[in-house]
Design an enzyme around this catalytic site. Structure first.
Site, PDB file in Angstrom:
ATOM      1  N   GLU A 191     -16.488  13.896  -4.144  1.00  0.00           N
ATOM      2  CA  GLU A 191     -16.000  13.908  -5.532  1.00  0.00           C
ATOM      3  C   GLU A 191     -15.591  12.504  -5.914  1.00  0.00           C
ATOM      4  O   GLU A 191     -14.959  11.808  -5.119  1.00  0.00           O
ATOM      5  CB  GLU A 191     -14.763  14.815  -5.712  1.00  0.00           C
ATOM      6  CG  GLU A 191     -15.040  16.291  -5.629  1.00  0.00           C
ATOM      7  CD  GLU A 191     -13.794  17.148  -5.856  1.00  0.00           C
ATOM      8  OE1 GLU A 191     -12.891  16.718  -6.613  1.00  0.00           O
ATOM      9  OE2 GLU A 191     -13.734  18.227  -5.265  1.00  0.00           O
ATOM     10  N   GLU A 242      -9.782  19.667  -0.509  1.00  0.00           N
ATOM     11  CA  GLU A 242      -8.530  18.916  -0.743  1.00  0.00           C
ATOM     12  C   GLU A 242      -7.340  19.622  -0.098  1.00  0.00           C
ATOM     13  O   GLU A 242      -6.314  19.864  -0.737  1.00  0.00           O
ATOM     14  CB  GLU A 242      -8.287  18.711  -2.239  1.00  0.00           C
ATOM     15  CG  GLU A 242      -9.296  17.771  -2.872  1.00  0.00           C
ATOM     16  CD  GLU A 242      -8.973  17.387  -4.309  1.00  0.00           C
ATOM     17  OE1 GLU A 242      -8.218  18.114  -4.968  1.00  0.00           O
ATOM     18  OE2 GLU A 242      -9.489  16.348  -4.769  1.00  0.00           O
TER      19      GLU A 242
HETATM   20  P1  P53 Z   1      -8.936  17.951 -12.626  1.00  0.00           P
HETATM   21  C1  P53 Z   1      -5.371  16.427  -7.860  1.00  0.00           C
HETATM   22  C2  P53 Z   1      -5.663  15.142  -7.473  1.00  0.00           C
HETATM   23  C3  P53 Z   1      -6.968  14.779  -7.237  1.00  0.00           C
HETATM   24  C4  P53 Z   1      -7.986  15.703  -7.399  1.00  0.00           C
HETATM   25  O1  P53 Z   1      -9.316  17.311 -11.234  1.00  0.00           O
HETATM   26  C5  P53 Z   1      -7.692  16.996  -7.768  1.00  0.00           C
HETATM   27  C6  P53 Z   1      -6.387  17.355  -7.992  1.00  0.00           C
HETATM   28  C7  P53 Z   1      -6.059  18.742  -8.409  1.00  0.00           C
HETATM   29  O2  P53 Z   1      -6.251  18.855  -9.764  1.00  0.00           O
HETATM   30  O3  P53 Z   1      -8.620  17.979  -7.870  1.00  0.00           O
HETATM   31  C8  P53 Z   1      -9.969  17.763  -7.573  1.00  0.00           C
HETATM   32  O4  P53 Z   1      -9.960  18.985 -12.934  1.00  0.00           O
HETATM   33  C9  P53 Z   1     -10.568  19.105  -7.297  1.00  0.00           C
HETATM   34  C10 P53 Z   1     -11.447  19.610  -8.401  1.00  0.00           C
HETATM   35  C11 P53 Z   1     -10.942  19.076  -9.722  1.00  0.00           C
HETATM   36  C12 P53 Z   1     -11.122  17.563  -9.699  1.00  0.00           C
HETATM   37  O5  P53 Z   1     -10.473  16.994  -8.598  1.00  0.00           O
HETATM   38  O6  P53 Z   1      -7.597  18.521 -12.401  1.00  0.00           O
HETATM   39  O7  P53 Z   1     -11.246  19.185  -6.067  1.00  0.00           O
HETATM   40  O8  P53 Z   1     -11.493  21.009  -8.340  1.00  0.00           O
HETATM   41  O9  P53 Z   1     -11.574  19.611 -10.842  1.00  0.00           O
HETATM   42  C13 P53 Z   1     -10.621  16.900 -10.956  1.00  0.00           C
HETATM   43  O10 P53 Z   1      -8.943  16.843 -13.619  1.00  0.00           O
END
Ligand code: P53
Length: 476
Positions: free
Chosen positions: A374, A175
């Protein structure tokens, strides 16, 4: 309706959110080790090193460092064809600037990748997932320094060389475009190890750090291609598309600029050169960046093989009255709510059709294979007395998104390599540090304050996903 035969179904995590063992076998502190836990809508605090009396949820994570054999076995039971994780940079180079890597750290990933191959699970490995050695922050200011570019390339070369026969699929920076939101301390710190001083122009600092990262990424791509032609190196962006709030031309232009601002990173990584608007914009803003001719040549020689992306939600934006001529985009202030889609408990806008839009948008622009690395929903799960977890909301979220991905593959003809939902197993949330913002198919008995047995339990979604994989996406 299925997906192609060799489709990589799997699940994803990141080292810092799962492994724990933050100071075991020579590991150094990483940026994730100095972040506290937050609640639903506040931010994690970044402390000045590890402080007594503070709680750091990543220090123990879900103890994946020790329990990975049991966890990988559960992934195999679901039928995973691949498993995405990252290599904690600070296990390999505890401070980031040593000359020699830490052999004990390297051996851990040998064991983990061997365990995956035991079940014919293909590792998909991110080189930098929010876990830079903390020493590189205090000593060099993170990626604001060219020295950190070199430190990263050294680390990447060591691990790509070491694991080239165990890992075929690589991603450089997770990201990388989160830092588009340069006014949020969390994104600059986790992407780049950068902290902004009073009076500094955070936007300029972001463009400098991100430049060093795309150059580092290109050097790594070049190295891997020369080392072993079997390796595939991808870029990785957070694909939250930004829709115009209305059909007003100003809103449409604003949204277009927002998309350019969020995706110039992958433009550079895929095409090997900066987009024209950005060169004009950086010059007009007088950012005074260190971008050399040699860097620009490097970018051309280090184009990625595929594009990985996360997809959780969509955004919307509206032009401000009297918008400047650049339609400059500040993510901290320029997003508006989209009333046409619901929100998760954490305020993330749930928009399955946005995934089909994402796949088409990137396919039109990049003409490269795409990998959904993801996708998922953070939710509160209830562990019942009989140890079941009825997470129908998670099944619904994933089903709706897979449905849209299948339309993109079958009706729109897009080359999608695989799908690794976030997350394979419950882990510490990146943005909040909570365990209760759960994403996994496997429940981990651990609470936000660190209490719990750490035992693993299969959720309803575990059995559902097992059947999705068994039918190659036919039965949702
Ligand atoms: P969490 C922001 C927007 C979209 C995805 O996020 C993001 C973020 C940063 O938080 O993070 C990604 O755990 C990231 C993972 C993360 C996952 O999305 O904040 O690649 O490490 O855990 C979910 O709810």
């Amino acid at each position: 309706m299925q997906v192609p035969k060799n489709f990589l179904w799997g699940g994803a995590i990141a080292a810092h959110q799962a492994e724990g063992a933050y100071n075991v076998d020579g590991k150094g502190l990483s940026v994730a080790d100095v972040m506290t836990a937050a609640g639903n809508f506040d931010e994690r605090r970044i402390t000045d090193g590890v402080k007594d009396g503070e709680f750091y949820p990543n220090h123990e994570g879900i103890d994946f460092y020790h329990q990975y054999p049991e966890d990988v076995k559960l992934f195999a039971e679901m039928g995973f064809k691949c498993f995405r994780t990252s290599i904690a940079w600070s296990r390999i180079f505890p401070n980031g600037d040593e000359n020699e890597p830490n052999e004990a750290g390297l051996q851990f990933y040998d064991r983990l990748f061997d365990e995956c191959h035991k079940y014919k699970i293909e590792p998909v490995v991110t080189l930098s997932h929010f876990e830079m050695p903390y020493h590189l922050v205090t000593e060099y200011g993170g990626f604001r320094s060219r020295k950190v570019l070199d430190a990263f390339v050294k680390f990447a070369k060591v691990v790509i060389d070491r694991y080239q026969h165990k890992v075929k699929y690589w991603l450089t920076f997770n990201e990388i475009n989160n830092q588009t939101n340069y006014d949020r301390a969390f994104t600059l710190f986790t992407n780049s190890g950068v902290q902004i001083h009073k009076g500094e122009d955070a936007e300029a600092v972001m463009y400098q750090a991100a430049h060093y990262e795309v150059v580092a990424s290109a050097k790594v791509v070049q190295f891997a291609h020369q080392l072993n032609p079997n390796l595939l190196i991808g870029a990785m962006v957070a694909f939250s598309p930004v829709y115009p709030a209305t059909d007003k031309p100003d809103d449409v232009l604003k949204a277009q600029r927002a998309m350019q601002a969020r995706f110039w990173f992958s433009d550079v990584q895929v095409e090997g050169s900066y987009p024209s608007w950005l060169r004009q914009y950086q010059a007009a803003k007088k950012f005074n960046l260190d971008i050399t001719d040699e860097d620009l040549a490097t970018l051309k020689q280090g184009r990625v093989d595929y594009l990985g992306f996360s997809y959780y939600m969509s955004f919307a934006t509206a032009a401000r009255p009297g918008e400047d001529e650049y339609y400059s985009y500040n993510e901290a202030t320029d997003l508006v709510a989209n009333n046409h889609v619901p929100q998760s408990d954490w305020g993330w806008q749930v928009d399955p059709k946005g995934l089909r839009y994402a796949l088409n948008w990137m396919n039109d622009r990049y003409h490269l294979p795409l990998f959904v690395v993801e996708n998922g929903i953070g939710a509160i799960d209830q562990l019942e007395a009989d140890h079941q977890i009825h997470d129908g909301y998670r099944v619904k979220y994933l089903r709706d998104h897979i449905q849209q991905m299948k339309l993109a593959i079958n009706d729109d003809g897009i080359d999608v390599m695989g799908y690794t939902p976030w997350s394979a197993i419950d882990i510490v949330s990146a943005s909040t540090g909570q365990l209760s913002k759960r994403y996994g198919f496997i429940y981990v008995d651990r609470d936000d304050d660190g209490s719990g047995t750490m035992k693993r339990y299969r959720k309803d979604s575990f059995y559902w996903y097992q059947n999705v994989i068994a039918t190659n996406g036919e039965k949702l």
